[in-house]
Scaffold this motif. Sequence first.
Motif, short mmCIF file in Angstrom:
data_model
loop_
_atom_site.label_atom_id
_atom_site.label_comp_id
_atom_site.label_asym_id
_atom_site.label_seq_id
_atom_site.Cartn_x
_atom_site.Cartn_y
_atom_site.Cartn_z
N SER A 113 -46.10 2.57 -125.33
CA SER A 113 -46.25 1.95 -124.02
C SER A 113 -45.42 0.68 -123.90
CB SER A 113 -47.72 1.65 -123.75
OG SER A 113 -47.89 0.94 -122.54
N GLN A 114 -45.51 -0.17 -124.89
CA GLN A 114 -44.81 -1.45 -124.83
C GLN A 114 -43.31 -1.29 -125.03
OE1 GLN A 114 -46.42 -4.02 -123.64
NE2 GLN A 114 -48.25 -2.72 -123.65
N ARG A 115 -42.91 -0.35 -125.88
CA ARG A 115 -41.48 -0.20 -126.18
C ARG A 115 -40.71 0.33 -124.97
NH1 ARG A 115 -38.64 3.76 -129.93
NH2 ARG A 115 -40.72 4.57 -130.38
N ASP A 117 -42.14 0.51 -121.71
CA ASP A 117 -42.71 0.01 -120.45
C ASP A 117 -43.28 1.16 -119.63
OD1 ASP A 117 -43.37 -2.14 -118.75
OD2 ASP A 117 -41.63 -1.75 -117.49
N VAL A 118 -44.09 2.00 -120.27
CA VAL A 118 -44.67 3.17 -119.61
C VAL A 118 -46.18 3.22 -119.85
CG1 VAL A 118 -42.59 4.59 -119.70
CG2 VAL A 118 -44.19 4.60 -121.65
N HIS A 119 -46.86 3.92 -118.97
CA HIS A 119 -48.28 4.23 -119.18
C HIS A 119 -48.36 5.38 -120.18
CE1 HIS A 119 -49.98 1.97 -115.65
NE2 HIS A 119 -48.71 2.03 -115.31
N PRO A 138 -48.66 -0.73 -119.82
CA PRO A 138 -47.65 -1.71 -120.22
C PRO A 138 -47.98 -3.10 -119.68
CG PRO A 138 -46.80 -0.25 -118.52
CD PRO A 138 -48.11 0.31 -118.94
N ALA A 139 -47.52 -4.12 -120.36
CA ALA A 139 -47.84 -5.50 -119.99
C ALA A 139 -47.45 -5.79 -118.55
CB ALA A 139 -47.13 -6.46 -120.94
N LYS A 141 -48.57 -4.51 -115.80
CA LYS A 141 -48.62 -3.39 -114.85
C LYS A 141 -50.07 -3.06 -114.46
CE LYS A 141 -44.20 -2.87 -114.86
NZ LYS A 141 -43.53 -1.69 -115.44
N ALA A 238 -43.94 6.77 -116.00
CA ALA A 238 -43.15 5.62 -115.59
C ALA A 238 -43.32 5.42 -114.09
CB ALA A 238 -41.68 5.83 -115.93
#
Length: 272
Positions: A113-115, A117-119, A138-139, A141, A238
Amino acid sequence: MVRTRKLPSAAASLHGANNEYTEVDSLRRGLEILRLFDTRHRSLQPSEIAAKLGLSRATTAKLTATLAVHNFLRPSGSAGSLEPHVACLALGRAVKRGLDIIPVALPHMRELSQRFDVHVSLTTRDRLHMLVVEHCVPAGKMRLGLDSGALLPMVSSASGRAYLWAQEPAVRSKLLENLKDREDDGSFKLMSSVYAALQELEEKGWCFLASPVTSQTYSIATPIREDGRADFALAVMAVGPARLEQKLRDVVAPELLGVAGLISQALDRSRR
């Protein structure tokens, strides 16, 4: 005397029971009442419950009163409405703690998720829906309503299609038949896209779906196999412009397959 009935064979297969399974009517009705509540239906009027389940108001009143006495339901802020109570929470927590896959999958899900930027969602089947077991955001969101316990239609979610593909042929055929027969939610209208997704899964091991939750959302999913079974699916989603589709296909999809494989291997090792 406790009233019972045999579950029809089609319903038994849908619910995961064998054809000799016998139901207790009052218990079944009580459980069906609890099933009506979800993230979109946080409270319901008794008249709504009666209408949805085809029950008389008197029967609904008796069943909901029993559930309330045992802390499964309680009055909500709206006049006459009911909402789930603490006993439901206790059951849900017990279920999550009993799922070995969660502590194995969660670190991989967070990293993915963090790498990118996805749920990232871990789901399993509940009748003809996919139930969200765990979800990583993701942070910065929004959660998009995909908290644990949320239900996604099997026919119109990437995770549902991935789950379908991974089942034994007889199970998959029965599920597809049930989906075709559903006219209340329009599932039968989506069957051509479901078959296209199954073909994509056969070729690539994952499937893509545009707008699974809202516009400008894009999702891919793959099953997680364990000990010859595939009870869970792993999906990433995404949110943003259309160019994210290519990123999901070219960059994220191979990583998703890798993560699903790592989770499967860890689960297999834990069983030895």
